[in-house]
Design a protein around this motif. Structure first.
Motif, short mmCIF file in Angstrom:
data_model
loop_
_atom_site.label_atom_id
_atom_site.label_comp_id
_atom_site.label_asym_id
_atom_site.label_seq_id
_atom_site.Cartn_x
_atom_site.Cartn_y
_atom_site.Cartn_z
N TRP A 98 62.11 -5.98 -81.97
CA TRP A 98 61.88 -6.83 -80.79
C TRP A 98 62.62 -8.15 -80.97
O TRP A 98 62.45 -8.84 -81.97
CB TRP A 98 60.37 -7.08 -80.64
N ASP A 99 63.47 -8.49 -79.99
CA ASP A 99 64.27 -9.71 -80.12
C ASP A 99 63.74 -10.85 -79.25
O ASP A 99 64.42 -11.85 -79.03
CB ASP A 99 65.75 -9.43 -79.82
N GLY A 100 62.52 -10.67 -78.75
CA GLY A 100 61.93 -11.70 -77.89
C GLY A 100 61.95 -11.30 -76.43
O GLY A 100 61.16 -11.79 -75.63
N ARG B 108 63.33 -7.70 -75.66
CA ARG B 108 63.40 -6.23 -75.61
C ARG B 108 63.54 -5.70 -77.03
O ARG B 108 63.77 -6.47 -77.98
CB ARG B 108 64.62 -5.80 -74.79
N PHE B 109 63.41 -4.38 -77.16
CA PHE B 109 63.69 -3.74 -78.44
C PHE B 109 65.20 -3.48 -78.51
O PHE B 109 65.75 -2.75 -77.68
CB PHE B 109 62.92 -2.43 -78.58
N ALA B 110 65.85 -4.07 -79.50
CA ALA B 110 67.30 -3.91 -79.66
C ALA B 110 67.56 -3.15 -80.96
O ALA B 110 66.88 -3.35 -81.96
CB ALA B 110 67.97 -5.28 -79.72
N LYS B 111 68.59 -2.29 -80.92
CA LYS B 111 68.92 -1.53 -82.13
C LYS B 111 69.46 -2.49 -83.20
O LYS B 111 70.39 -3.25 -82.94
CB LYS B 111 69.97 -0.47 -81.80
N THR B 112 68.87 -2.45 -84.38
CA THR B 112 69.30 -3.37 -85.45
C THR B 112 69.95 -2.63 -86.61
O THR B 112 70.68 -3.26 -87.39
CB THR B 112 68.13 -4.18 -85.99
N MET B 113 69.66 -1.35 -86.76
CA MET B 113 70.32 -0.64 -87.86
C MET B 113 70.30 0.87 -87.62
O MET B 113 69.34 1.40 -87.06
CB MET B 113 69.63 -0.94 -89.19
N THR B 114 71.37 1.51 -88.05
CA THR B 114 71.44 2.97 -88.01
C THR B 114 71.67 3.47 -89.43
O THR B 114 72.56 2.98 -90.12
CB THR B 114 72.59 3.44 -87.10
N ASP C 31 58.26 -9.84 -90.78
CA ASP C 31 59.29 -8.99 -90.18
C ASP C 31 59.10 -8.96 -88.66
O ASP C 31 58.03 -9.24 -88.15
CB ASP C 31 59.19 -7.56 -90.72
N LYS C 32 60.15 -8.57 -87.96
CA LYS C 32 60.04 -8.43 -86.51
C LYS C 32 59.27 -7.15 -86.18
O LYS C 32 59.28 -6.20 -86.97
CB LYS C 32 61.43 -8.35 -85.89
N ASN C 33 58.65 -7.10 -85.00
CA ASN C 33 58.06 -5.85 -84.54
C ASN C 33 59.18 -4.81 -84.39
O ASN C 33 60.27 -5.14 -83.93
CB ASN C 33 57.38 -6.05 -83.18
N SER C 34 58.88 -3.60 -84.79
CA SER C 34 59.94 -2.59 -84.77
C SER C 34 59.37 -1.18 -84.63
O SER C 34 58.18 -0.95 -84.83
CB SER C 34 60.78 -2.68 -86.05
N ALA D 188 54.58 -2.03 -84.72
CA ALA D 188 55.31 -1.91 -83.45
C ALA D 188 54.99 -3.05 -82.49
O ALA D 188 55.90 -3.63 -81.90
CB ALA D 188 55.00 -0.57 -82.80
N ILE D 189 53.70 -3.36 -82.33
CA ILE D 189 53.34 -4.30 -81.25
C ILE D 189 52.36 -5.36 -81.70
O ILE D 189 51.92 -6.18 -80.89
CB ILE D 189 52.75 -3.53 -80.04
N SER D 190 51.98 -5.36 -82.97
CA SER D 190 50.94 -6.27 -83.44
C SER D 190 51.51 -7.64 -83.79
O SER D 190 52.66 -7.76 -84.21
CB SER D 190 50.27 -5.66 -84.68
#
Ligand code: FE2
Ligand code: FE2
Length: 275
Positions: free
Chosen positions: A244-246, A248-254, A223-226, A215-217
């Protein structure tokens, strides 16, 4: 309907403070029913790292269910590692190594799989398996049942021989008759999903697996933080992945599933967000 935020592998000591703040803002904004943290709260199980992890968790104003990971046991301090491996975790985070969250729709059980003797790997004990099966089988009503461990039950598709939780097959065999629905883990720092039946040929029950990334490490391994938001609205379940897109946390997949005739069916397909 219930909302779970699944976060994992925080690795305080190697955390990105900006991302940690962004995650807390996200969680406060969508107000989940419960936050699941599936281990590796610290980088090296040091007091300062546990203090930071504890302060982070206390800022979450909804119930949290937490299990430790292999990094929450000291690696180089052989004395602590051998004699009191989870002492700091118990002191600064929680003394409960097999936590339970339950309401009238949801039952979440946590099981500690980190072991001093197993180093980075982990296992579940026969006593834990017995205890989990008893709790799951005794639960009354149509609860959605979830197990949280740090070490995974399902390998990534591109790494089928990755080390999984020890006694995983034994645990699955004991828990499937008790109606387990979903397994949540971390450890690999990779987010992926699947049905346990794709790996355990003897499993008769359709059981979903959702692996969280870190998540934050800063230890992202490419991979991106997620983290994941899981919306449980039986017979439907929806997994929204936020990365994390640099900024904010943005939705990338549902990813959606529907339970049809006792089996989770992928429905209708993954929706990749284009940002
Ligand atoms: Fe980790
Ligand atoms: Fe780990």
């Amino acid at each position: 309907m219930r909302l779970i935020a699944h976060i994992s592998d925080l690795h305080f000591g190697m955390e990105d403070e900006r991302i940690a703040e962004g995650l807390l803002e996200d969680i406060a904004g969508f107000h989940p029913s419960v936050v699941v943290i599936s281990g590796d709260l610290t980088q090296r199980a040091r007091k300062k790292q546990f203090l930071s992890a504890g302060a982070f968790i206390r800022k979450i104003l909804v119930p949290c269910l937490v299990v430790p990971g292999n990094h929450d046991i000291p690696l180089y301090d052989v004395f602590r590692r051998t004699l009191t491996p989870l002492r700091r975790y118990r002191h600064y985070i929680t003394a409960d190594l097999n936590p339970v969250f339950q309401d009238d729709e949801l039952m979440i059980l946590g099981a500690t799989t980190a072991r001093a003797a197993a180093f980075k790997n982990g296992r579940i004990s026969t006593a834990q398996i017995r205890d989990l099966a008893e709790k799951l089988c005794a639960a009354a009503g149509p609860l959605f049942k979830v197990l949280v461990t740090h070490h995974p039950f399902l390998p990534p598709r591109d790494d089928p021989y990755a080390a999984l939780v020890g006694r995983g097959a034994l645990a699955v065999g004991a828990l499937e008759p008790c109606g387990i629905d979903l397994l949540l883990s971390g450890h690999f720092h990779r987010d992926y999903m699947g049905d346990l039946q794709s790996h355990y040929i003897t499993v008769k029950r359709s059981i979903l697996v959702a692996q969280a990334g870190t998540a934050i490490s800063k230890r992202t391994r490419g991979d991106k933080n997620s983290y994941e938001r899981i919306i449980i609205d039986q017979p439907d379940i929806c997994f929204d992945r936020f990365a994390w897109d640099g900024r904010r946390f943005a939705k990338t997949m549902t990813t959606r599933y529907k339970k049809v005739n006792g089996a989770w069916q992928h429905f209708p397909r993954d929706i990749h967000e284009t940002k």
